[in-house]
Design an enzyme around this catalytic site. Sequence first.
Site, PDB file in Angstrom:
ATOM      1  N   ARG A 123       1.850   0.222  -7.475  1.00 52.09           N
ATOM      2  CA  ARG A 123       1.436  -0.978  -7.275  1.00 52.09           C
ATOM      3  C   ARG A 123       0.758  -1.456  -8.507  1.00 52.09           C
ATOM      4  O   ARG A 123       0.794  -2.639  -8.908  1.00 52.09           O
ATOM      5  CB  ARG A 123       0.514  -0.813  -6.200  1.00 52.09           C
ATOM      6  CG  ARG A 123       0.105  -2.486  -5.594  1.00 52.09           C
ATOM      7  CD  ARG A 123      -0.749  -2.350  -4.304  1.00 52.09           C
ATOM      8  NE  ARG A 123      -1.245  -3.621  -3.708  1.00 52.09           N
ATOM      9  CZ  ARG A 123      -1.733  -3.977  -2.638  1.00 52.09           C
ATOM     10  NH1 ARG A 123      -2.277  -2.840  -1.846  1.00 52.09           N
ATOM     11  NH2 ARG A 123      -1.796  -5.132  -2.037  1.00 52.09           N
ATOM     12  N   SER A 176       0.735  -1.055  -0.027  1.00 54.10           N
ATOM     13  CA  SER A 176       0.011  -0.045  -0.022  1.00 54.10           C
ATOM     14  C   SER A 176       0.962   1.248   0.071  1.00 54.10           C
ATOM     15  O   SER A 176       0.591   2.331  -0.465  1.00 54.10           O
ATOM     16  CB  SER A 176      -0.859   0.002   1.186  1.00 54.10           C
ATOM     17  OG  SER A 176      -0.269  -0.071   2.507  1.00 54.10           O
ATOM     18  N   ARG A 216      -8.514  -2.038 -14.144  1.00 53.23           N
ATOM     19  CA  ARG A 216      -9.519  -1.089 -13.727  1.00 53.23           C
ATOM     20  C   ARG A 216      -8.746  -0.201 -12.607  1.00 53.23           C
ATOM     21  O   ARG A 216      -9.607   0.909 -12.085  1.00 53.23           O
ATOM     22  CB  ARG A 216     -10.812  -1.795 -12.983  1.00 53.23           C
ATOM     23  CG  ARG A 216     -10.504  -2.507 -11.784  1.00 53.23           C
ATOM     24  CD  ARG A 216     -11.776  -3.143 -11.316  1.00 53.23           C
ATOM     25  NE  ARG A 216     -11.792  -3.865 -10.262  1.00 53.23           N
ATOM     26  CZ  ARG A 216     -11.540  -5.268  -9.977  1.00 53.23           C
ATOM     27  NH1 ARG A 216     -10.829  -5.658 -11.243  1.00 53.23           N
ATOM     28  NH2 ARG A 216     -11.312  -5.632  -8.797  1.00 53.23           N
ATOM     29  N   GLN A 250     -13.405   7.966 -31.203  1.00 48.53           N
ATOM     30  CA  GLN A 250     -13.805   7.715 -32.572  1.00 48.53           C
ATOM     31  C   GLN A 250     -15.007   8.426 -32.943  1.00 48.53           C
ATOM     32  O   GLN A 250     -15.366   8.493 -34.118  1.00 48.53           O
ATOM     33  CB  GLN A 250     -13.949   6.147 -32.614  1.00 48.53           C
ATOM     34  CG  GLN A 250     -12.665   5.219 -32.738  1.00 48.53           C
ATOM     35  CD  GLN A 250     -12.857   3.816 -33.013  1.00 48.53           C
ATOM     36  OE1 GLN A 250     -13.895   3.098 -32.474  1.00 48.53           O
ATOM     37  NE2 GLN A 250     -12.173   3.371 -33.829  1.00 48.53           N
ATOM     38  N   ARG A 295      -9.043  -3.530 -18.821  1.00 51.10           N
ATOM     39  CA  ARG A 295      -9.510  -4.660 -17.678  1.00 51.10           C
ATOM     40  C   ARG A 295      -8.680  -4.324 -16.423  1.00 51.10           C
ATOM     41  O   ARG A 295      -9.000  -4.661 -15.337  1.00 51.10           O
ATOM     42  CB  ARG A 295      -8.955  -6.133 -18.138  1.00 51.10           C
ATOM     43  CG  ARG A 295      -9.910  -6.491 -19.380  1.00 51.10           C
ATOM     44  CD  ARG A 295      -9.677  -7.964 -19.808  1.00 51.10           C
ATOM     45  NE  ARG A 295      -9.930  -8.287 -21.000  1.00 51.10           N
ATOM     46  CZ  ARG A 295      -9.907  -9.462 -21.592  1.00 51.10           C
ATOM     47  NH1 ARG A 295      -8.756 -10.322 -21.337  1.00 51.10           N
ATOM     48  NH2 ARG A 295     -10.483  -9.680 -22.842  1.00 51.10           N
ATOM     49  N   ASN A 331      -0.857   3.923 -10.202  1.00 54.90           N
ATOM     50  CA  ASN A 331       0.247   4.067  -8.936  1.00 54.90           C
ATOM     51  C   ASN A 331       1.324   2.729  -9.342  1.00 54.90           C
ATOM     52  O   ASN A 331       1.151   2.053 -10.027  1.00 54.90           O
ATOM     53  CB  ASN A 331      -0.441   4.082  -7.519  1.00 54.90           C
ATOM     54  CG  ASN A 331      -1.408   2.790  -7.400  1.00 54.90           C
ATOM     55  OD1 ASN A 331      -0.817   1.457  -7.306  1.00 54.90           O
ATOM     56  ND2 ASN A 331      -2.599   2.736  -7.054  1.00 54.90           N
ATOM     57  N   ARG A 354       1.192  -9.083 -17.707  1.00 53.40           N
ATOM     58  CA  ARG A 354       1.124  -8.967 -18.838  1.00 53.40           C
ATOM     59  C   ARG A 354       2.346  -9.102 -19.640  1.00 53.40           C
ATOM     60  O   ARG A 354       2.433  -8.911 -20.779  1.00 53.40           O
ATOM     61  CB  ARG A 354       0.418  -7.512 -19.352  1.00 53.40           C
ATOM     62  CG  ARG A 354      -0.950  -7.193 -19.101  1.00 53.40           C
ATOM     63  CD  ARG A 354      -1.857  -8.109 -19.443  1.00 53.40           C
ATOM     64  NE  ARG A 354      -3.210  -7.832 -19.294  1.00 53.40           N
ATOM     65  CZ  ARG A 354      -4.272  -8.318 -19.769  1.00 53.40           C
ATOM     66  NH1 ARG A 354      -4.215  -9.518 -20.750  1.00 53.40           N
ATOM     67  NH2 ARG A 354      -5.348  -8.183 -19.425  1.00 53.40           N
TER      68      ARG A 354
END
Length: 248
Positions: A189, A70, A96, A105, A94, A187, A198
């Site tokens: 984290r 944190s 979030r 667009q 995703r 942030n 990813r």
Amino acid sequence: MRIVHKPTVRLIAVTHFTKPPDVEWDTDTNIPAQQLIEFAGRVCYQSWANPSGRTNTEYIANLLQQGHLSVIEHASASFFISGVSRSFTHELIRHRHFSFSQLSQRFVSEEDAAMVEPDVVSAHPEAHSVFVEAAQHALEAYKRLYEIMREHYAHVEDKTLRRKLARQAARSVLPNATETQIVVTGNFRAWRHFIRMRATEHADIEIRTVAVEILRLLQQHAPAVFGDFQICRLPDGTEVAHTNLQHE
């Protein structure tokens, strides 16, 4: 038709830190984001004296090892990412905990939009031909639909609204390969989690490429926070990143 093969990732903002003048504390790093992380951690325990002589790098390493994540949320970074596909951003959003601002667009014409072609497709002549043909047809359909919709909404007095109504209908035929631009803020984290998820061989190559490039930039600006990740090259020439730390 323009074809794009490589994303562009630029770090455009990173946390700045100003130490309160009434706090008697000093650290050995001149990296603002890392100063903030250590300061926030020391606030928790009022441990300003640092009797053990722990460096900033050692302090942050202990936070990561203990899973006290944190504290690193106080530092953040913003990236401007271009040359990526709508397929990429569908996956990116995703995550979030990030904040996003993406090319519209509805407001921006896509008549001359570039297409992001996967390297595995461009390297295969037949696949490349199929990709180009499909992308060209989509752009032609977009242009035709826009003209039809613009006539359909000719009664709308507001010119801007009329264009938006036409473009939002026309964009329905554009493929996931359509190039886009996006600003992403998160942030530290959240960025660590993004990289862990990813930058692996299990992720899509496009988003993995972006994740590895983001890691490289963050390692330059906050090495104590992201230095545990190691980048390596796979047999196919693409790159991945791994960390041995278990807490995220």
